[in-house]
Design an enzyme around this catalytic site. Structure first.
Site, short mmCIF file in Angstrom:
data_model
loop_
_atom_site.label_atom_id
_atom_site.label_comp_id
_atom_site.label_asym_id
_atom_site.label_seq_id
_atom_site.Cartn_x
_atom_site.Cartn_y
_atom_site.Cartn_z
N ASP A 27 -62.71 21.43 57.03
CA ASP A 27 -63.24 20.02 56.87
C ASP A 27 -62.77 18.80 57.81
OD1 ASP A 27 -65.24 18.37 56.14
OD2 ASP A 27 -63.36 17.19 54.43
N ASP A 29 -64.03 14.80 57.94
CA ASP A 29 -64.12 13.30 57.22
C ASP A 29 -62.51 13.62 55.88
OD1 ASP A 29 -65.76 11.85 59.60
OD2 ASP A 29 -67.13 12.70 58.30
N PHE A 61 -66.92 9.75 45.87
CA PHE A 61 -66.44 11.00 46.55
C PHE A 61 -67.21 10.00 47.33
CE2 PHE A 61 -68.93 12.99 50.38
CZ PHE A 61 -67.71 13.77 50.61
N TRP A 82 -70.71 3.07 58.79
CA TRP A 82 -70.45 4.05 59.03
C TRP A 82 -71.24 4.69 60.19
CZ3 TRP A 82 -69.44 2.87 53.75
CH2 TRP A 82 -71.01 4.12 52.93
N THR A 116 -68.24 20.57 59.53
CA THR A 116 -68.33 19.20 57.82
C THR A 116 -69.42 19.20 58.00
OG1 THR A 116 -67.85 16.89 59.83
CG2 THR A 116 -67.55 18.90 60.92
N LYS A 151 -72.23 23.70 53.02
CA LYS A 151 -71.69 24.26 53.24
C LYS A 151 -71.08 26.17 53.37
CE LYS A 151 -68.89 20.15 54.85
NZ LYS A 151 -67.97 19.07 54.47
N ASP A 162 -62.80 17.59 50.50
CA ASP A 162 -61.75 16.76 49.95
C ASP A 162 -62.97 16.59 49.11
OD1 ASP A 162 -63.43 15.71 52.56
OD2 ASP A 162 -63.47 13.97 51.32
#
Ligand SMILES: Cc1cn([C@H]2C[C@H](OP(=O)(O)O)[C@@H](CO)O2)c(=O)[nH]c1=O
Ligand SMILES: [Mg+2]
Length: 215
Positions: A27, A29, A61, A82, A116, A151, A162
């Protein structure tokens, strides 16, 4: 030696290795790129008078979920950080991540891909993820970059990530997750998963060697 025998010997040498290759997905980030640290620095620069959540107190998260509890408009303020041009491009590296990835890709019988997810607001994030990989790992890694919202659709043996709960259309996914430690996943139920706390010691190497024995 007949033609047929010669052909099959060649085929054996080229394709017939009994060692299966381990496919590792890594991953970006909060595994390779410091999303949380960078968010906090930029947020405090932009909103110095507003309340903020120190890294060690982060417990969801998605950052916006926790900021929404501070004040109603906080999640929009957080999102502006972001969603801004340059946020993903300028993320600092998580210490040791790129070095570990380079070394992992040189291990025998190991294939490494970056896996990602993009923001739904993809205007800057997509191209900046490509550029980040090129800048930090080199142009060869561009062909190893998989960007997907789901994913579970990506085939692999291991996913180092994470996010505490990764769900998608494929259940169970082909890969086993190794949970990369972040403030908000310290207390989650591992459900049989292994943890990786850092790239700066050799634990990642032991985990990969261990998976190689199991495939
Ligand atoms: C909105 C948000 C995104 N992200 C990351 C996760 C995804 O990247 P990755 O799959 O590389 O971890 C990406 C899109 O959601 O941004 C966070 O880590 N925290 C957040 O609060
Ligand atoms: Mg992540």
């Amino acid at each position: 030696m007949s033609t047929r025998t010669r052909k099959s010997t060649h085929a054996h040498r080229t394709f017939g290795s009994s060692q299966k290759r381990l496919r590792v997905l890594v991953d970006m980030d909060q595994v390779l790129c410091d999303f949380e640290g960078s968010f906090l620095v930029k947020y405090r620069e932009k909103y110095p008078e507003e309340p903020f959540i120190p890294l060690e107190e982060r417990n969801t998260f998605y950052i916006a979920d926790q900021y929404a509890k501070l004040e109603p408009d906080m999640q929009d303020k957080a999102r502006d950080i972001w969603n801004a041009e340059g946020f993903f491009l300028n993320l600092p590296e998580i210490k040791g991540g790129c070095q570990a990835l380079t070394e992992m890709s040189q291990m025998e019988d190991v294939d490494v891909f970056i896996c990602t997810s993009p923001l739904t607001f993809y205007k800057y994030c997509l191209q900046e993820k490509f550029k980040w990989v090129e800048d930090h790992l080199g142009p060869d890694w561009i062909s190893r970059l998989v960007i997907t919202k789901d994913k579970t659709m990506v085939h692999g043996d291991v996913l180092i990530d994470d996010k505490p709960r990764i769900r998608g259309v494929r259940d169970p996914p082909s890969w086993k997750q190794v949970l990369f430690t972040a403030p908000y996943n310290q207390k989650v139920d591992l459900r049989g998963r292994q943890r990786l706390n850092t790239w700066t010691d050799d634990c990642w190497r032991d985990i990969i060697e261990d998976f190689k024995k199991r495939i």
